[in-house]
Design an enzyme around this catalytic site. Structure first.
Site, PDB file in Angstrom:
ATOM      1  N   CYS A  93       0.819  -0.981  -0.036  1.00 38.29           N
ATOM      2  CA  CYS A  93      -0.060   0.096  -0.131  1.00 38.29           C
ATOM      3  C   CYS A  93       1.028   1.024  -0.103  1.00 38.29           C
ATOM      4  O   CYS A  93       1.454   1.462  -0.874  1.00 38.29           O
ATOM      5  CB  CYS A  93      -1.083   0.299   1.294  1.00 38.29           C
ATOM      6  SG  CYS A  93      -2.517   1.079   1.028  1.00 38.29           S
ATOM      7  N   HIS A 194      -3.887  -5.650   1.922  1.00 42.52           N
ATOM      8  CA  HIS A 194      -3.618  -5.992   3.426  1.00 42.52           C
ATOM      9  C   HIS A 194      -4.324  -7.321   3.826  1.00 42.52           C
ATOM     10  O   HIS A 194      -4.463  -8.078   2.996  1.00 42.52           O
ATOM     11  CB  HIS A 194      -4.187  -4.869   4.245  1.00 42.52           C
ATOM     12  CG  HIS A 194      -4.033  -3.592   3.952  1.00 42.52           C
ATOM     13  ND1 HIS A 194      -2.714  -3.068   4.276  1.00 42.52           N
ATOM     14  CD2 HIS A 194      -4.666  -2.768   3.229  1.00 42.52           C
ATOM     15  CE1 HIS A 194      -2.881  -1.835   3.844  1.00 42.52           C
ATOM     16  NE2 HIS A 194      -3.847  -1.544   3.252  1.00 42.52           N
TER      17      HIS A 194
END
Length: 238
Positions: A93, A194
């Site tokens: 990310c 995630h």
């Protein structure tokens, strides 16, 4: 006994708000299950980043944390030296975005120079990508080729000519809605999901270790993990 595999968790206080530090725990445990010793270092801003490790992990964070992290890493220089030496990097990310050439932050889309370790550039997307994502790992076949995770990002990441996508999107958004997810340059891997993503995708975790060790690892059989992956894949496809 051989020297422990050195895994470095980079700036958890800045790039650790989404539980991505769990990726470090996964790598350590998968090494230990194979009776391979592991040394885990957690390095924060202000500490010198060791340049002798085999694996470096970066996670998600907010805009201000991203800027602090990238500027501190540039000033430190240790991550670049490690990559030049042949270390593996796995970035998630915000960590993925700062690996690139540049990214933008804020309502004014301020341009921030990245680390240049991945040939990607990130701008603010029109819509935020939030939800389960399912992708197919480039060049892989079988059940292990499916990668699952949870994406939560406003970035729109485009790959340059020297970067290859990590995977192709089956469900979700990925890099920018172009069907790709993540990027790979040599031993540097960036991805959005995630989960922690390495807990949800043990074959990807082993791939990171194999890049770092430059050797193939014996497979680990876990019926519980296999069944959990089956359920997650089925759920996201519904």
């Amino acid at each position: 006994m051989s020297a422990p595999v050195h895994v470095v968790l980079v700036y958890q206080s800045l790039l650790g708000i989404y539980g991505d530090q769990g990726n470090a725990m996964v790598l350590r445990r998968r090494l230990e299950w194979r009776d391979i010793p592991c040394r885990l270092s957690i390095v924060e801003p202000g500490d010198p980043l060791p340049d002798d490790a085999q694996v470096y992990l970066l996670g998600g964070g907010e805009d201000g944390a991203q800027v602090t992290a990238v500027r501190t890493l540039v000033a430190d220089g240790g991550l670049h030296r490690a990559v030049d030496r042949g270390a593996a990097v796995f970035a998630v990310c915000a960590g993925y975005q700062i690996m690139g050439n540049r990214f933008t932050i804020g309502a004014d889309d301020e341009v921030v120079e990245g680390l240049g370790l991945l040939d990607v550039s990130t701008t603010r997307g029109a819509n935020r990508a939030v939800g389960e994502i399912l992708t197919r790992w480039e060049g892989r076949t079988g059940d292990d080729a499916l990668l699952t995770g949870f994406e939560n990002h406003g970035g729109h990441t485009q790959l340059g000519p020297s970067a290859k996508p990590l995977a192709r999107v089956e469900v979700g958004v990925g890099n920018c809605g172009d069907g790709t997810e993540g990027a790979v340059n040599g031993k540097v891997i960036g991805t959005y999901p995630h989960g922690p993503v390495l807990a949800r995708n043990p074959a990807l975790a082993d791939h990171v270790l194999e890049l770092a060790l430059e050797q193939e690892l014996a497979p680990l059989v876990s019926p519980e993990i296999t069944e959990l992956r089956r359920q997650r894949i089925a759920a996201v496809r519904r």
